[in-house]
Each structure stands twice: as C-alpha cells, then as structure tokens.
Scaffold this active site. Structure first.
Site, PDB file in Angstrom:
ATOM      1  N   GLY A  23      30.603   6.856  82.505  1.00 10.48           N
ATOM      2  CA  GLY A  23      31.259   6.907  81.081  1.00 10.48           C
ATOM      3  C   GLY A  23      31.030   5.952  79.977  1.00 10.48           C
ATOM      4  O   GLY A  23      30.351   5.059  80.335  1.00 10.48           O
ATOM      5  N   GLU A  25      43.183  19.119  67.899  1.00  8.46           N
ATOM      6  CA  GLU A  25      41.995  19.639  67.420  1.00  8.46           C
ATOM      7  C   GLU A  25      41.692  20.949  68.056  1.00  8.46           C
ATOM      8  O   GLU A  25      40.768  21.638  67.440  1.00  8.46           O
ATOM      9  CB  GLU A  25      40.906  18.447  67.856  1.00  8.46           C
ATOM     10  CG  GLU A  25      41.189  17.114  67.462  1.00  8.46           C
ATOM     11  CD  GLU A  25      40.543  15.755  67.831  1.00  8.46           C
ATOM     12  OE1 GLU A  25      40.235  14.994  67.439  1.00  8.46           O
ATOM     13  OE2 GLU A  25      39.956  15.994  69.080  1.00  8.46           O
ATOM     14  N   VAL A  74      30.616   9.902  95.191  1.00 12.98           N
ATOM     15  CA  VAL A  74      31.159   9.108  96.146  1.00 12.98           C
ATOM     16  C   VAL A  74      32.250   9.615  96.958  1.00 12.98           C
ATOM     17  O   VAL A  74      33.266  10.356  96.335  1.00 12.98           O
ATOM     18  CB  VAL A  74      31.643   7.886  95.196  1.00 12.98           C
ATOM     19  CG1 VAL A  74      32.450   6.898  95.803  1.00 12.98           C
ATOM     20  CG2 VAL A  74      30.639   7.380  94.364  1.00 12.98           C
TER      21      VAL A  74
END
Length: 444
Positions: free
Chosen positions: A20, A177, A86
């Site tokens: 990220g 939004e 992971v």
C-alpha cells in the site's frame, strides 16, 4: 517447510508486508540503502483506494486505479517482490510464515493496511458489503447495474422500491462520496438507460450515527457535505444508529425500518494484524501498538506503519493517527531513514505527523477542501480534489486514463463502464460469499 526462491545477498534483509501507500514509499526510500528489500503482498498491484467508489459506480475501470508492483520497482536492484499470503510471524526466530514458505528477516515492517469493520455485527457482515478491495468494487458495480436490469422484470411497486433503495452506512468521506456517485447514476443514467423506470422508484439513504457528516473535518465542511448531499436527493439520517439487517429490512436504532436489498457499509475500518503477537499489543480495532519510532511494542526490529499502526504519543491525536494515506506515506519515509541511521549507528528520529489537509467530494462540482486554516467548498474545491487525486495516482497511463474519463463524463454526463462482467451475484448474500472467497471469482 519449503523456502521461497529469494537470493541471499549477505546484506541485512528488510521484509515489508503490504504494497500500500506505506509499503511502497518505504521500499522506494531504501533503493540506495545497503540492505536487501523483500516486498510481500497478496496481490501483484498497488491499489489507489480513494477512487474505489468510482469503480463501484461505473465511473472508472478497475485497472485505471491499480498499478503493478513490479512496474514500480522494476529498476530497483535491491528489491525482490513476491506475491504471497502471510500466515504468521515467529518473532523469537526472526521468521515470517507465508504461503510460499518461511522467510527470514533482520527487520520486519508490517504495512498490511485495513479492512472493513462491522463492529461484531454478524448479520450486517453477512448481508451488507464493504468497499476496501478491487474485487468488492467490481462486484458492487455488477450488483448495482444488475439491480437496474432485474427491476425491469418486476411489476410490484414495493418490490421495485426495495430493490432500488440503496443505503450507505457511514458519513465519512467514503460514505459521502459513494452516496453522491449513486445519486448521479440515478440522475444521469437511470432515465437514459432505463426510461421505463420512474426516478422516484429509487431512494438513496446516507446513515450516520454521529451528529454530522465528515466528523473528522470542520463544521464548515460538514455543513457543505450535508447541503450538497441533500441537493443531490440523498436522504441523510444523522444521529441514527444501525441495529440489524437481514438482507431485506434495515432496522435502525430508533426503531424505524427501511426496506432495502442493498446495504453498503462505510462506517469504519480495522487493521489487519499478523498472527504471532501477544494480545497485549493488539487493540480491538485490529491495530498494533507502536512507539514514536513505529517500533512494535516489545520489539526492536519489528515495525508497523500506516493503518495497522496505533501511535498515541501525539496530543493532537490521543486515539491514534487517522487511517489515511498521508500518515502511511510519511511513516514509510521516516522508517526508511531510521533503518539507515540504525545501520550507521546513529540515533533514530521520532515520527511527527504533518497534516497536509483533508479533501472530500460530494458530487459533480461539489467538494470540500481543508488546507491549513483555509476551508473551501464548491467547484474550486472539486478541482483541487481532482488535481490532488490525479497527481497521487501511479503511472502516466493511469493518470491519462482517469483524466480522460473525468473529462468525458463531465461533458457527456455518461459513465462508460456500466457493464456486468460476471453472471450471478443475484443477491447480497451471494455477493458477500464471493468477496469472502475471492479465489472462486473470475473478475476481469
């Protein structure tokens, strides 16, 4: 246990979990450092999450907000990327357990980000839908357009109303939004593509438990968001909690009910921790406790940055920094510098967050922007919002594709990606199952 094919260069190995904002900025800053960088992520791309809602409302294609991680680091010789899940960590052995084998590390940086937080409500988790991944965004788009198509086959007005009633829970930037984008679908796409359906058959609710929208921003921005949302025809419910949802009826905390088959959950996020740490350093919201150097509590060579890290030493943010991109980016850069300092035997620098401002868009020509003490609303803030997001996208192609789409939509009032990619997902339950088990999906 098998060992992944990662060369041993003899240099200190820095393993970064998560591609990220925090992870990629940390890795970039280490490009000239005397270390070996191993970047792990379950996907092979970096996702620009602030524009996910535009993918889910047929405004952008998925690949326009994703960029391959190998494309970012193709020329960085000290970095090795592996697509892997992971499984856990064994701190005493400096070993990370992954789906491709065990990986030894000298320094481990956890940048796993966050996921939708349903706050323990299993019914809402089962029947509602979050919006934190590319798969979820594409599936929402499939679902919304499929609701329009299937409504044409119905004769019962109440069933039509229920099918075309969309409830967004959470009055933060994502919820505001998303509500605005769906309202623009109703205004510009519904009468064009589905003229048989009257506009009043579609309702959009925005439900916020607190007293105002955009609670992390100023009263000015909250008022602008409320006014703008209501002008778009969004029914805003403030001071309203959500109690239960069975896929058909939403029960609010005040006892009122809303018949809806479409609940989008934007009411909160939680960190995605790695197994292997003591419960004492893990908070209920999934975040890991860190000190002012981003070191995980109790460990010298394990660090956490971004959404997953809970740092409470700043009096401005007693409950930890907001889970936004700028925090992750700044922490990634700081940790990179501190790792180099440690290798050189110098003292590390504590993290100091610089708030660069906040932005939120409400709809066409409607947005709010807070930069320092300056507070803006309306068209100018909307252009600032677009410029900042455009510059933050990775890749020249992505920037050009998004800009072209925005210009096209602005002048034509059209959304060119309103297609259903995959058959099925006829109801929210199936949609949730496909998201919880993405390996079964065939998303293009």
């Amino acid at each position: 246990m098998m060992q992944p094919n990662i060369p041993d260069t003899g240099l200190p190995r820095v393993v970064i979990v998560g591609g990220g904002f925090g992870g990629i900025n940390l890795a970039k800053q280490l490009r000239k450092a005397p270390v070996q960088v191993v970047l792990l992520d379950r996907n092979n791309y970096h996702l620009f999450q602030p524009l996910l809602y535009q993918v889910s409302t047929a405004g952008l294609e998925p690949d326009s907000i994703a960029f391959p991680l190998r494309g970012i680091f193709g020329r960085q010789k000290n970095l090795h990327f592996r697509m892997a899940e992971v499984k856990g960590v064994r701190p005493a052995e400096n070993t990370l357990e992954t789906g491709i084998g065990e990986i030894h590390y000298d320094y481990l940086v956890i940048a796993t980000g966050s996921n939708t937080n349903f706050f323990g409500n299993k019914l809402i988790e089962q029947h509602g839908i979050g919006m934190k991944s590319l798969i979820e965004a594409v599936q929402i788009r499939n679902y919304v357009i499929k609701q329009f198509e299937e409504t044409l086959l119905l004769a019962d007005k109440e069933e039509i109303k229920s099918k075309l009633t969309f409830v967004i829970v959470g009055g933060g930037p994502t919820g505001v939004e998303m509500a605005g984008a769906i309202s623009e679908l109703r205004k510009y796409i519904l009468p064009k593509d589905y003229p048989e359906l009257p506009l009043d058959c579609m309702d959009i609710y925005l439900v916020e438990m607190g007293p105002r929208l955009l609670p992390t921003m100023s009263e000015f921005s909250s008022a602008k968001a409320l006014e703008g949302s209501q002008r778009l025809g969004v029914k805003v419910l403030l001071n309203t909690a959500v109690k239960e949802y069975d896929g058909q009826t939403l029960l609010l905390g005040n006892g009122e009910k809303i018949a809806t088959k479409s609940l989008i959950w934007a009411a909160g996020v939680k960190g995605i921790p790695i197994k292997g740490f003591d419960k004492e350093i893990l908070l209920p919201n999934g975040r890991i406790m860190v000190n002012e150097y981003c070191q995980v509590k109790g460990f010298d060579n394990i660090l956490a940055i971004g959404d997953i890290a809970q740092m409470t030493n700043d009096p401005r943010f007693p409950r930890g920094y907001p889970m936004v991109a700028q925090v992750a980016i700044q922490q990634g850069k700081l940790v990179a510098g501190n790792l180099v300092k440690r290798l050189q035997g110098r003292s590390m620098q504590p993290f100091k967050y610089k708030d660069l401002g906040s932005l939120a868009t409400i709809g066409r020509n409607k947005a709010v922007a807070e930069i320092g003490k300056t507070k803006l609303g309306g068209r100018f803030a909307w252009f600032i919002w677009m410029a900042v997001h455009l510059m933050s996208l990775l890749g020249f192609r992505n920037k050009m594709v998004v800009l072209t789409n925005w210009i096209y939509r602005y002048f034509t009032f059209d959304r060119g990606t309103r297609i259903i990619i995959k058959r099925g997902a006829a109801n929210i339950v199936k949609l949730r199952q496909s998201i919880l088990h993405p390996e079964q999906e065939e998303v293009s």
